[in-house]
Write a protein that holds these residues in place. Structure first.
Motif, PDB file in Angstrom:
ATOM      1  N   ASP A 215       0.894  -1.003   0.005  1.00 14.28           N
ATOM      2  CA  ASP A 215      -0.004  -0.010  -0.060  1.00 14.28           C
ATOM      3  C   ASP A 215       0.891   1.241   0.116  1.00 14.28           C
ATOM      4  O   ASP A 215       2.109   1.248   0.043  1.00 14.28           O
ATOM      5  CB  ASP A 215      -1.033   0.029   1.221  1.00 14.28           C
ATOM      6  CG  ASP A 215      -0.294  -0.060   2.505  1.00 14.28           C
ATOM      7  OD1 ASP A 215       0.915   0.641   2.693  1.00 14.28           O
ATOM      8  OD2 ASP A 215      -0.786  -0.668   3.625  1.00 14.28           O
ATOM      9  N   ARG A 216       0.148   2.312  -0.215  1.00 17.31           N
ATOM     10  CA  ARG A 216       0.970   3.635  -0.317  1.00 17.31           C
ATOM     11  C   ARG A 216       1.785   3.854   0.947  1.00 17.31           C
ATOM     12  O   ARG A 216       3.067   4.530   0.833  1.00 17.31           O
ATOM     13  CB  ARG A 216       0.054   4.925  -0.633  1.00 17.31           C
ATOM     14  CG  ARG A 216       0.798   6.203  -0.579  1.00 17.31           C
ATOM     15  CD  ARG A 216      -0.007   7.188  -1.318  1.00 17.31           C
ATOM     16  NE  ARG A 216      -0.200   7.235  -2.528  1.00 17.31           N
ATOM     17  CZ  ARG A 216       0.497   7.412  -3.688  1.00 17.31           C
ATOM     18  NH1 ARG A 216       1.919   7.478  -3.146  1.00 17.31           N
ATOM     19  NH2 ARG A 216       0.204   7.098  -4.642  1.00 17.31           N
ATOM     20  N   GLU A 217       1.229   3.756   2.268  1.00 17.14           N
ATOM     21  CA  GLU A 217       2.300   4.077   3.251  1.00 17.14           C
ATOM     22  C   GLU A 217       3.339   3.326   3.384  1.00 17.14           C
ATOM     23  O   GLU A 217       4.446   3.680   3.588  1.00 17.14           O
ATOM     24  CB  GLU A 217       1.176   3.497   4.727  1.00 17.14           C
ATOM     25  CG  GLU A 217       2.052   3.926   6.013  1.00 17.14           C
ATOM     26  CD  GLU A 217       1.124   3.829   7.268  1.00 17.14           C
ATOM     27  OE1 GLU A 217       1.626   4.121   8.227  1.00 17.14           O
ATOM     28  OE2 GLU A 217      -0.041   3.323   6.750  1.00 17.14           O
ATOM     29  N   GLN A 218       3.278   1.688   3.176  1.00 18.43           N
ATOM     30  CA  GLN A 218       4.567   0.979   3.023  1.00 18.43           C
ATOM     31  C   GLN A 218       5.206   1.262   2.130  1.00 18.43           C
ATOM     32  O   GLN A 218       6.666   1.330   2.196  1.00 18.43           O
ATOM     33  CB  GLN A 218       4.061  -0.298   3.058  1.00 18.43           C
ATOM     34  CG  GLN A 218       3.375  -0.975   4.254  1.00 18.43           C
ATOM     35  CD  GLN A 218       2.588  -2.355   3.909  1.00 18.43           C
ATOM     36  OE1 GLN A 218       2.664  -2.858   2.745  1.00 18.43           O
ATOM     37  NE2 GLN A 218       2.177  -2.864   4.930  1.00 18.43           N
ATOM     38  N   ASN A 220       5.764   4.179   0.716  1.00 16.62           N
ATOM     39  CA  ASN A 220       6.476   5.790   0.839  1.00 16.62           C
ATOM     40  C   ASN A 220       7.630   5.506   1.799  1.00 16.62           C
ATOM     41  O   ASN A 220       8.560   6.005   1.731  1.00 16.62           O
ATOM     42  CB  ASN A 220       5.424   6.721   1.357  1.00 16.62           C
ATOM     43  CG  ASN A 220       4.526   7.199   0.302  1.00 16.62           C
ATOM     44  OD1 ASN A 220       4.969   7.026  -0.920  1.00 16.62           O
ATOM     45  ND2 ASN A 220       3.513   7.685   0.681  1.00 16.62           N
ATOM     46  N   ALA A 221       7.535   4.273   2.860  1.00 12.95           N
ATOM     47  CA  ALA A 221       8.497   4.157   3.703  1.00 12.95           C
ATOM     48  C   ALA A 221       9.726   3.449   3.285  1.00 12.95           C
ATOM     49  O   ALA A 221      10.813   3.026   3.979  1.00 12.95           O
ATOM     50  CB  ALA A 221       7.832   3.406   4.882  1.00 12.95           C
ATOM     51  N   ASN A 234       0.682  -2.756  -5.988  1.00 15.52           N
ATOM     52  CA  ASN A 234      -0.499  -2.070  -5.851  1.00 15.52           C
ATOM     53  C   ASN A 234      -1.632  -2.529  -6.746  1.00 15.52           C
ATOM     54  O   ASN A 234      -1.211  -2.505  -8.058  1.00 15.52           O
ATOM     55  CB  ASN A 234      -0.179  -0.583  -5.929  1.00 15.52           C
ATOM     56  CG  ASN A 234      -1.315   0.161  -5.413  1.00 15.52           C
ATOM     57  OD1 ASN A 234      -1.715   1.116  -5.615  1.00 15.52           O
ATOM     58  ND2 ASN A 234      -1.680  -0.117  -3.752  1.00 15.52           N
ATOM     59  N   SER A 251      -5.379   6.731  -3.773  1.00 15.88           N
ATOM     60  CA  SER A 251      -4.457   5.859  -3.146  1.00 15.88           C
ATOM     61  C   SER A 251      -3.588   5.099  -3.979  1.00 15.88           C
ATOM     62  O   SER A 251      -3.024   4.334  -3.706  1.00 15.88           O
ATOM     63  CB  SER A 251      -5.673   4.971  -2.592  1.00 15.88           C
ATOM     64  OG  SER A 251      -6.411   4.104  -3.408  1.00 15.88           O
TER      65      SER A 251
END
Length: 493
Positions: A215-218, A220-221, A234, A251
């Motif tokens: 997902d986007r949070e993972q 970006n990290a 994705n 998203s």
């Protein structure tokens, strides 16, 4: 270099710069290094972009829509169509004039012709061919593979896998998991193809210590770490691939973002090789959805812009090559009903893809109102596709297609006539896009691939060799020459 050659090279550089400026957006491509470096430099950082199903018609259609949206009266060039080096490339397979993506990808990745359906092996499936990506890894470079479709689909697979059949998904995605490549980004491998009792590709990746983001949070990290491998995916609403660009919400991770993340994770002193595929250009063209194809072509170009940004920081060491593996759909910028006229503002009216309409409008309508009428659906058709003020001919075409869709005649057409009309897609959806495309002055000849040549574009170190008219196997040769500075490389594993 002699004084005369330097003068000629400087003159060429000035002419190229002037041409780019005249075409607009000249600031996106810095061609200052296109003199000595273009012919002789080793490419330390190599970007290989493959627009699946993308030939000149798909490129021209995207440029026509961009020009229409900007009200400039003429097509607006894409970033890669302004590259100073351009060629034409033939695409035939070993056993067919019209190739599939497996054979075309094998030619690009290994320099060998093979039969349609074969992944980086000879036509008999008895000999594996070493790929550019594998050679790059052996040479100490980092390697990334990115695609807007499933990462075990034919085009990405030919760079890391070796199988007689492109449909052997489980073996292919296990080979991806067991490869020594550094970054995979885009759609998800088909873990649903894992046989009972076997480890999935995801299980193998976890055991190997892959950093995985879904997902986007993972995503970006994700940060570069020594000796780490990365897998970022994705998926969209209808498949294990990214959504069509026209359907994406906030998203969604775009192809450009996957490309930029690859640059961040792969950048190192020994260089890298990254293949990026715009796979959904092909899928949209199979379905004869011009708008979906155009917006994915633009998204593909936006990914290329990320590479150009990197090139502008490393012009003497970077090579960017853009090509297609084949043309899809027999796209024609011209239609008998509009003759010499075109109206790309009609394409701009479409808000969602055929796939979105099938999933969120037509399928639930068929389930909930099996005895419904076309009139019930017309407001949603008008809203989604901008198809209004129908002629008697258009109404009759929609009514016939609606009747066939409601009758379930879609997956396996019962006659050749039905296939020629709808290609195995939902009759109503494909008829809507056909009518809208025809209003714009666009026609289609096929639901499959065609045999026309594709265009190839290049920028940067050793790019000059990509001028001309050559076969897709020659792209491998030219890339390997650029990457390995003429060093001999073994073709078989």
């Amino acid at each position: 270099m002699t004084r005369m050659k330097r003068i000629l090279a400087l003159t060429l550089s000035l002419l190229v710069s002037a041409a780019l400026f005249a075409g607009g957006n000249a600031e996106t491509v810095n061609t200052e290094a296109q003199t000595d470096q273009a012919e002789t430099a080793r490419a330390k950082y190599v970007f290989f972009f493959i627009g699946d199903g993308m030939a000149l018609p798909q490129i021209n259609a995207a440029e026509a829509l961009l020009g229409t949206k900007d009200n400039q009266g003429t097509p607006k060039k894409l970033t890669f169509s302004k590259f100073p080096v351009q060629g034409l490339t033939t695409t035939y397979a070993a056993n067919a004039f019209i190739t599939d993506s497996a054979a075309a990808g094998t030619a690009l990745a290994t320099g060998h012709k093979t039969n349609s359906g074969v992944i980086s092996m000879d036509p008999t499936g008895s000999t594996s061919y070493k790929t550019l990506a594998e050679m790059a890894k052996e040479a100490g470079m980092k390697v990334g593979i990115v695609s807007s479709v499933n990462l075990d689909h034919a085009t990405p697979a030919v760079f890391y896998a070796h199988k007689k059949s492109r449909s052997d998904y489980y073996a292919i995605n296990v080979q991806m998991a067991e490869s020594n490549f550094d970054y995979f980004g885009g759609g998800m491998v088909r873990i649903d193809k894992t046989p009972a009792g076997e480890k999935s590709a995801h299980d193998i990746m976890k055991e190997r210590g892959f950093v995985i983001a879904s997902d986007r949070e993972q995503f970006n990290a994700m940060k570069p770490e020594a000796e780490k491998q990365y897998y970022a995916y994705n998926t969209g609403f209808a498949a294990n691939a990214l959504d069509y660009t026209i359907d994406m919400d906030s998203s969604a991770i775009t192809l450009a973002e996957f490309t930029q993340k690859g640059i961040e994770l792969l950048d190192n002193d020994k260089g890298f090789f990254m293949m990026v595929e715009g796979g959904k250009i092909d899928w949209a063209c199979h379905a004869n959805d011009a708008a979906a194809s155009i917006y994915d072509t633009i998204a593909f170009d936006q990914a290329i812009q990320k590479a150009v940004d990197f090139y502008n920081r490393h012009p003497n060491e970077t090579l960017i090559v853009v090509t297609g593996d084949h043309e899809t759909g027999g796209l024609s910028l011209g239609f008998a009903g509009t003759q010499y006229d075109s109206a790309f503002d009609e394409i701009a009216k479409q808000k969602k893809s055929f796939e979105w309409f099938d999933t969120y409008v037509l399928k639930p309508y068929k389930e909930n109102k099996p005895n419904g009428s076309l009139a019930d659906l017309m407001p949603k058709i008008e809203e989604t596709f901008g198809l209004t003020d129908l002629t008697d001919y258009e109404t009759a075409q929609l009514q016939e297609a609606f009747t066939r869709s409601m009758g379930g005649e879609v997956e396996r057409p019962k006659s050749q006539d039905e296939y020629l009309l709808y290609g195995g897609y939902e009759p109503l959806s494909v008829t809507i896009t056909h009518l809208l495309n025809q209003r714009a002055g666009i026609a289609w000849a096929s639901y499959s691939h065609t045999g026309v040549p594709v265009a190839t574009f290049a920028l940067g170190a050793s790019s000059g060799q990509f001028n001309g008219y050559y076969d897709n196997t020659d792209i491998f040769t030219k890339l390997s020459n650029a990457m390995f500075a003429g060093a001999s490389v073994a073709m078989a594993r």
